[in-house]
Design a protein around this motif. Structure first.
Motif, mmCIF file in Angstrom:
data_model
loop_
_atom_site.group_PDB
_atom_site.id
_atom_site.type_symbol
_atom_site.label_atom_id
_atom_site.label_comp_id
_atom_site.label_asym_id
_atom_site.label_seq_id
_atom_site.Cartn_x
_atom_site.Cartn_y
_atom_site.Cartn_z
ATOM 1 N N LEU A 113 0.841 -1.307 -0.009
ATOM 2 C CA LEU A 113 -0.161 -0.021 0.035
ATOM 3 C C LEU A 113 1.006 1.254 -0.141
ATOM 4 C CD1 LEU A 113 -2.904 -0.733 2.100
ATOM 5 C CD2 LEU A 113 -3.122 -0.112 -0.142
ATOM 6 N N ARG A 117 0.252 3.976 -3.154
ATOM 7 C CA ARG A 117 -0.225 5.498 -2.647
ATOM 8 C C ARG A 117 0.637 6.605 -3.488
ATOM 9 N NH1 ARG A 117 -0.814 3.332 2.903
ATOM 10 N NH2 ARG A 117 -2.957 2.763 3.219
ATOM 11 N N ASP A 135 -8.529 -4.682 -5.387
ATOM 12 C CA ASP A 135 -9.670 -3.773 -4.409
ATOM 13 C C ASP A 135 -8.970 -2.714 -4.161
ATOM 14 O OD1 ASP A 135 -11.727 -5.489 -5.200
ATOM 15 O OD2 ASP A 135 -11.790 -6.489 -3.123
ATOM 16 N N ASP A 136 -7.837 -2.671 -3.696
ATOM 17 C CA ASP A 136 -6.989 -1.645 -3.035
ATOM 18 C C ASP A 136 -6.606 -0.768 -4.438
ATOM 19 O OD1 ASP A 136 -7.013 -2.259 -0.286
ATOM 20 O OD2 ASP A 136 -5.428 -3.761 -0.441
ATOM 21 N N GLU A 138 -7.972 -0.212 -7.198
ATOM 22 C CA GLU A 138 -9.251 0.365 -7.330
ATOM 23 C C GLU A 138 -9.825 1.665 -6.498
ATOM 24 O OE1 GLU A 138 -12.189 -2.070 -8.726
ATOM 25 O OE2 GLU A 138 -11.347 -3.324 -10.066
ATOM 26 N N ALA A 139 -9.415 1.120 -5.414
ATOM 27 C CA ALA A 139 -10.022 2.200 -4.142
ATOM 28 C C ALA A 139 -9.155 3.581 -4.379
ATOM 29 C CB ALA A 139 -9.856 1.628 -2.962
ATOM 30 N N LEU A 140 -7.860 3.358 -4.865
ATOM 31 C CA LEU A 140 -6.925 4.574 -4.853
ATOM 32 C C LEU A 140 -6.978 5.157 -6.405
ATOM 33 C CD1 LEU A 140 -3.713 3.111 -3.181
ATOM 34 C CD2 LEU A 140 -5.031 4.887 -2.407
ATOM 35 N N GLY A 141 -7.782 4.436 -7.235
ATOM 36 C CA GLY A 141 -7.946 5.099 -8.470
ATOM 37 C C GLY A 141 -6.778 5.207 -9.482
ATOM 38 N N ARG A 164 -10.760 -6.783 -15.001
ATOM 39 C CA ARG A 164 -10.341 -5.535 -14.176
ATOM 40 C C ARG A 164 -9.350 -4.666 -14.393
ATOM 41 N NH1 ARG A 164 -11.621 -7.364 -7.775
ATOM 42 N NH2 ARG A 164 -11.927 -5.255 -7.711
#
Length: 305
Positions: A113, A117, A135-136, A138-141, A164
């Motif tokens: 992570l 970021r 998932d992580d 996509e959550a961060l775009g 995906r």
């Protein structure tokens, strides 16, 4: 780790034994190749993976040392993944991959992570544990690409990666005449902005949501004779990503990928002939001009690939 065996022909004729030139070992794996290739093209590159505390793992560390890749491996008790690649005199290859990683192997989020970021693009290999990073991401775009290799369009393992990812690479080898159908399915069922199918000396095919049929991108002429095609697909990916992150149109990105892939075929071994920016830019069209900076406020950030 790739063990390279040079054989007289593919398929290898049935026999109890064959005399071959010296068997060589090289740091392999598609993730290693994409990391090395992107770094050689000047992209700030981080690489996370599992690696064994074993002699093959030491060779991988040695290969990545000084390459410019920020390599952050986790030690796997199952050892370093291996492959045996048979290479014919014309540079074609047949690979045998081991499957030593158990299905419950997971990379802890605290390991990847912090890197996610501060990145502007992620490339995922299709190792089983990598599917749990989506998932992580996509959550961060963060945009993501992947390489399905010789997917036949049927094997279930590849589907999450195919549907995906924003950029999807694959080879025509596993699909044959069905490759157009598979490319359209990836576009229809997933989120891909482009699907790119490489066909070796036959070039590559590019499909976007706006295309009715895949566009042919001709193969590039290697600068010297073809010796070994190991790593050519990874090099194509690197050239494409370099073009994408430099602001080129998709078709030009594919052409840069073809140049990098051809360059990779000119030396024996895996990931030994890495294209440099000058190798690509000699054949590139200029990127589009950047958008105008807003007059009221402008923010500047520095990110990696």
């Amino acid at each position: 780790m790739d063990t390279i065996v040079r054989v007289g022909a593919l398929p290898v004729p049935s026999a109890d034994s064959h005399a071959v030139p010296p068997v060589r070992e090289w740091a392999g794996h598609t993730g290693t190749g994409v990391a090395l290739g992107c770094a050689a093209l000047g992209l700030t590159t981080g690489f996370v993976d599992f690696l064994g505390d074993d002699p093959p793992g030491a060779l991988v560390r040695e290969r990545l040392a000084g390459s410019g890749v920020d390599f952050r491996p986790l030690i796997s008790p199952h050892g370093t993944r291996r492959a045996v690649n048979l290479v014919s005199p014309d540079g074609r290859r047949m690979s045998f991959y081991d499957a030593r990683d158990p299905l419950d192997l997971r990379m802890p989020p605290e390991h990847y992570l912090p890197l996610l970021r501060r990145t502007r693009h992620v490339h995922l290999s299709i190792s089983h544990f990598a599917r749990y990073l989506f998932d992580d991401i996509e959550a961060l775009g963060v945009p993501v690409s992947t390489d399905l290799h010789d997917w036949d369009g049927l094997t279930e393992h590849h589907r999450a990666f195919a549907f995906r990812s924003d950029l999807v690479f694959l080879s025509t080898a596993g699909a044959g005449e069905r490759i157009g159908q598979i490319m359209r399915e990836i576009i229809r069922e997933g989120r891909a902005k482009a699907v790119i199918a490489t066909a070796g000396a036959g070039g590559a095919y590019l499909l976007t949501p706006e295309d009715r049929t895949p566009r042919l991108v001709p193969a590039a002429v290697p600068p010297t004779p073809v010796v070994d095609s190991n790593g050519a697909g990874d090099a194509f990916t690197c050239g494409f990503l370099y073009g994408r992150l430099s602001g080129h149109e998709l078709e030009e990105c594919a052409r840069l990928g073809a140049v990098a892939g051809a360059h990779a075929c000119t030396a024996a071994g895996t990931h030994t002939a890495l294209a440099r920016p000058d190798d690509l830019l000699a054949s590139a069209s200029p990127p589009p001009p950047p958008p105008p900076v807003p007059a009221v406020e402008a923010q500047v950030s520095s990110t990696g690939a």
